[in-house]
Write a protein that holds these residues in place. Structure first.
Motif, PDB file in Angstrom:
ATOM      1  N   PRO A   1     -36.389  40.972   5.325  1.00 26.87           N
ATOM      2  CA  PRO A   1     -37.066  40.327   4.146  1.00 26.87           C
ATOM      3  C   PRO A   1     -36.274  40.759   2.806  1.00 26.87           C
ATOM      4  O   PRO A   1     -36.302  39.987   1.993  1.00 26.87           O
ATOM      5  N   SER A   2     -35.906  42.040   2.762  1.00 26.53           N
ATOM      6  CA  SER A   2     -35.273  42.509   1.682  1.00 26.53           C
ATOM      7  C   SER A   2     -34.261  43.780   2.006  1.00 26.53           C
ATOM      8  O   SER A   2     -34.720  44.622   2.918  1.00 26.53           O
ATOM      9  N   LYS A   3     -33.242  43.496   1.487  1.00 23.33           N
ATOM     10  CA  LYS A   3     -32.164  44.598   2.044  1.00 23.33           C
ATOM     11  C   LYS A   3     -32.463  45.828   1.248  1.00 23.33           C
ATOM     12  O   LYS A   3     -32.176  46.730   1.979  1.00 23.33           O
ATOM     13  N   ALA A   4     -33.109  45.799   0.314  1.00 18.75           N
ATOM     14  CA  ALA A   4     -33.667  47.046  -0.340  1.00 18.75           C
ATOM     15  C   ALA A   4     -34.435  47.938   0.587  1.00 18.75           C
ATOM     16  O   ALA A   4     -34.153  49.314   0.605  1.00 18.75           O
ATOM     17  N   TYR A   5     -35.206  47.382   1.417  1.00 15.76           N
ATOM     18  CA  TYR A   5     -35.990  48.153   2.110  1.00 15.76           C
ATOM     19  C   TYR A   5     -35.034  48.718   3.579  1.00 15.76           C
ATOM     20  O   TYR A   5     -35.411  49.750   3.888  1.00 15.76           O
ATOM     21  N   ALA A   6     -34.128  47.938   3.834  1.00 12.66           N
ATOM     22  CA  ALA A   6     -33.297  48.252   5.103  1.00 12.66           C
ATOM     23  C   ALA A   6     -32.394  49.554   4.248  1.00 12.66           C
ATOM     24  O   ALA A   6     -32.381  50.298   5.208  1.00 12.66           O
ATOM     25  N   VAL A   7     -32.141  49.492   2.964  1.00 13.48           N
ATOM     26  CA  VAL A   7     -31.162  50.698   2.550  1.00 13.48           C
ATOM     27  C   VAL A   7     -32.030  52.005   2.786  1.00 13.48           C
ATOM     28  O   VAL A   7     -31.609  52.867   3.057  1.00 13.48           O
ATOM     29  N   LEU A   8     -33.337  51.722   2.555  1.00 14.43           N
ATOM     30  CA  LEU A   8     -34.183  53.029   2.721  1.00 14.43           C
ATOM     31  C   LEU A   8     -34.660  53.334   3.972  1.00 14.43           C
ATOM     32  O   LEU A   8     -35.340  54.337   4.325  1.00 14.43           O
ATOM     33  N   GLY A   9     -34.325  52.459   4.880  1.00 14.38           N
ATOM     34  CA  GLY A   9     -34.710  52.594   6.377  1.00 14.38           C
ATOM     35  C   GLY A   9     -36.140  52.356   6.541  1.00 14.38           C
ATOM     36  O   GLY A   9     -36.746  52.781   7.373  1.00 14.38           O
ATOM     37  N   LEU A  10     -36.733  51.326   5.779  1.00 14.85           N
ATOM     38  CA  LEU A  10     -37.955  51.051   5.726  1.00 14.85           C
ATOM     39  C   LEU A  10     -38.183  49.407   6.217  1.00 14.85           C
ATOM     40  O   LEU A  10     -37.514  48.611   6.058  1.00 14.85           O
ATOM     41  N   GLN A  11     -39.293  49.252   6.819  1.00 20.12           N
ATOM     42  CA  GLN A  11     -39.879  47.921   6.814  1.00 20.12           C
ATOM     43  C   GLN A  11     -40.389  47.366   5.436  1.00 20.12           C
ATOM     44  O   GLN A  11     -40.994  48.070   4.610  1.00 20.12           O
TER      45      GLN A  11
ATOM     46  N   ALA B   1     -43.863  48.655   4.467  1.00 18.04           N
ATOM     47  CA  ALA B   1     -43.930  50.101   4.266  1.00 18.04           C
ATOM     48  C   ALA B   1     -45.120  50.486   3.043  1.00 18.04           C
ATOM     49  O   ALA B   1     -44.950  49.601   1.983  1.00 18.04           O
ATOM     50  N   SER B   2     -45.748  51.463   3.136  1.00 19.45           N
ATOM     51  CA  SER B   2     -46.592  51.860   2.023  1.00 19.45           C
ATOM     52  C   SER B   2     -45.695  52.385   0.870  1.00 19.45           C
ATOM     53  O   SER B   2     -44.727  52.635   0.921  1.00 19.45           O
ATOM     54  N   VAL B   3     -46.780  52.320  -0.230  1.00 17.28           N
ATOM     55  CA  VAL B   3     -46.032  53.078  -1.503  1.00 17.28           C
ATOM     56  C   VAL B   3     -45.546  54.719  -1.053  1.00 17.28           C
ATOM     57  O   VAL B   3     -44.522  54.926  -1.773  1.00 17.28           O
ATOM     58  N   ASP B   4     -46.496  55.181  -0.386  1.00 18.82           N
ATOM     59  CA  ASP B   4     -46.403  56.782  -0.181  1.00 18.82           C
ATOM     60  C   ASP B   4     -44.797  56.612   0.708  1.00 18.82           C
ATOM     61  O   ASP B   4     -44.043  57.608   0.445  1.00 18.82           O
ATOM     62  N   GLU B   5     -44.947  55.818   1.726  1.00 19.90           N
ATOM     63  CA  GLU B   5     -43.597  55.683   2.508  1.00 19.90           C
ATOM     64  C   GLU B   5     -42.349  55.376   1.840  1.00 19.90           C
ATOM     65  O   GLU B   5     -41.488  56.215   2.073  1.00 19.90           O
ATOM     66  N   ILE B   6     -42.509  54.667   0.926  1.00 18.80           N
ATOM     67  CA  ILE B   6     -41.363  54.280   0.020  1.00 18.80           C
ATOM     68  C   ILE B   6     -40.993  55.588  -0.579  1.00 18.80           C
ATOM     69  O   ILE B   6     -39.864  55.795  -0.647  1.00 18.80           O
ATOM     70  N   LYS B   7     -42.021  56.110  -1.299  1.00 22.95           N
ATOM     71  CA  LYS B   7     -41.366  57.280  -2.397  1.00 22.95           C
ATOM     72  C   LYS B   7     -40.809  58.401  -1.500  1.00 22.95           C
ATOM     73  O   LYS B   7     -39.872  59.248  -1.927  1.00 22.95           O
ATOM     74  N   ARG B   8     -41.353  58.747  -0.321  1.00 20.79           N
ATOM     75  CA  ARG B   8     -41.008  59.962   0.510  1.00 20.79           C
ATOM     76  C   ARG B   8     -39.601  59.581   1.013  1.00 20.79           C
ATOM     77  O   ARG B   8     -38.883  60.306   1.186  1.00 20.79           O
TER      78      ARG B   8
ATOM     79  N   TYR C   1     -34.338  51.615  -4.529  1.00 20.65           N
ATOM     80  CA  TYR C   1     -35.601  51.870  -5.099  1.00 20.65           C
ATOM     81  C   TYR C   1     -35.998  51.401  -5.996  1.00 20.65           C
ATOM     82  O   TYR C   1     -37.052  50.805  -6.274  1.00 20.65           O
ATOM     83  N   ASP C   2     -35.152  50.958  -6.948  1.00 22.02           N
ATOM     84  CA  ASP C   2     -35.601  50.352  -8.362  1.00 22.02           C
ATOM     85  C   ASP C   2     -35.862  48.987  -8.051  1.00 22.02           C
ATOM     86  O   ASP C   2     -37.028  48.239  -8.445  1.00 22.02           O
ATOM     87  N   THR C   3     -35.226  48.176  -7.012  1.00 20.76           N
ATOM     88  CA  THR C   3     -35.610  46.932  -6.899  1.00 20.76           C
ATOM     89  C   THR C   3     -37.052  46.760  -6.254  1.00 20.76           C
ATOM     90  O   THR C   3     -37.949  46.020  -6.547  1.00 20.76           O
TER      91      THR C   3
END
Length: 261
Positions: free
Chosen positions: A193-203, A206-213, A251-253
Motif C-alpha cells: 500500500p505504501s512503499k515507505a512502509y516497505a522501506v522500513l520493513g513494515l506493513q 503498523a502502530s506508531v510505536d512500531e514505526i518509530k522503533r 519516515y517523513d512520508t
C-alpha cells in the motif's frame, strides 16, 4: 581508494583465505612482483607481499569488496553464460550507483572477471561473507539490497536470479518478510500500500510505536558512519548514504500520512 592501494601489495588472498581469497589472488596477484616491488609508508619502505599492517577492518573491507563482485559475477552467469545485458547491469551499478573512480572501477571489474573464470560457488562466497559479517545484520542486509538492485535493474528478477538471492538470504539469516520488503523497494513483487512502509520493513497497519522503533533502528544501523565502522569499503559509502536517505524520506512520508510528531 587508499585502503585498496595499501593492501594491493600484500598477500591479500592469503590474508582473507577461502574462496574469496582465491578470487582476490586471481584478480590482483599479477599487479606486483613480491620479490622486487616496494611501497613507501612515511619513512619506511615495506616490501609488497607483507601484510603485517592489515587490520581487522581492512580485512573486512576486502571481504566485502571481493565478496560483492564475486557474488554478482555468479548471479550474472547463473545460466552458464554471461549475456551482454547482465554485464551491462553490473557495469551500470559500478558507474552509476557506486560512482566509483577509475581505479576502484578497474579493481571491481578485476574481481568480477576473476570470479567469472575462477573457482568457488555462489553458496561458498555467500557463506564466507556471512562468516565475516554474522554479527553485522546491516551489512548483510546491504549485500542483499545490492543483489536485488542489480538483478532488478532491467525491470524484473528472473527465476534463476531470484533463486540465488533466496540462497543468500537464507545463508545470511535474513527473514522472509525482510527479503520481501527489499524486493518491494525495487518493484519486483506486488506493490505494498505504501512503499515507505516497505522501506522500513513494515506493513501499512503498523502502530506508531512500531514505526518509530523501526525508524530508529534502521537510521542507527544504516548511518554511513556506522556502516563504515563495520567494514564497508569506502567505494560503497555512496550506496549506503543513498539507502540512509531513502530511510529518512520514508519516515517523513509516514509521519505526514499518520500525523506522527
Amino acid at each position: 581508494m587508499g585502503w585498496m592501494g595499501k593492501l594491493i601489495g600484500g598477500a591479500m588472498g592469503l590474508a582473507i583465505g577461502g574462496p574469496l581469497g582465491m578470487i582476490a589472488g586471481i584478480a590482483f596477484g599479477n599487479l606486483f612482483d613480491r620479490a622486487n616491488v616496494y611501497t613507501t609508508t612515511q619513512d619506511h619502505s615495506i616490501p609488497f607481499g607483507t601484510d603485517s599492517s592489515m587490520n581487522t577492518q581492512q580485512q573486512s573491507q576486502m571481504i566485502f569488496f571481493v565478496g560483492a563482485f564475486s557474488m554478482l559475477a555468479r548471479m550474472a552467469t547463473v545460466d552458464g553464460r554471461l549475456l551482454p545485458e547482465e554485464q551491462k547491469k553490473v557495469e551500470e551499478f559500478i558507474s552509476q550507483d557506486l560512482k566509483l573512480d577509475p581505479q576502484s572501477r578497474q579493481a571491481a571489474l578485476r574481481v568480477f572477471n576473476a570470479a567469472l573464470t575462477g573457482g568457488g560457488t555462489f553458496d561458498q562466497f555467500a557463506t564466507q561473507f556471512y562468516q565475516n559479517f554474522a554479527h553485522e545484520p546491516a551489512i548483510l542486509e546491504l549485500m542483499i539490497d545490492i543483489l536485488v538492485r542489480v538483478a532488478a535493474a532491467d525491470g524484473s528478477i528472473n527465476q534463476d536470479e531470484d533463486r540465488l538471492i533466496t540462497v543468500a538470504a537464507k545463508i545470511f539469516r535474513i527473514q522472509d518478510s525482510l527479503l520481501a520488503s527489499i524486493k518491494r523497494r525495487y518493484g519486483t513483487i506486488a506493490a505494498s500500500p505504501s512503499k515507505a512502509y516497505a522501506v522500513l520493513g513494515l506493513q501499512s497497519n503498523a502502530s506508531v510505536d512500531e514505526i518509530k522503533r523501526a525508524y530508529r533502528k534502521l537510521s542507527r544501523e544504516f548511518h554511513p558512519d556506522s556502516i563504515a565502522s563495520k567494514g564497508l569499503p569506502e567505494e560503497f559509502t555512496t550506496f549506503a548514504a543513498e539507502k540512509f536517505r531513502v530511510i529518512q524520506e520514508a519516515y517523513d512520508t509516514i509521519k505526514k500520512e499518520r500525523n506522527i510528531v
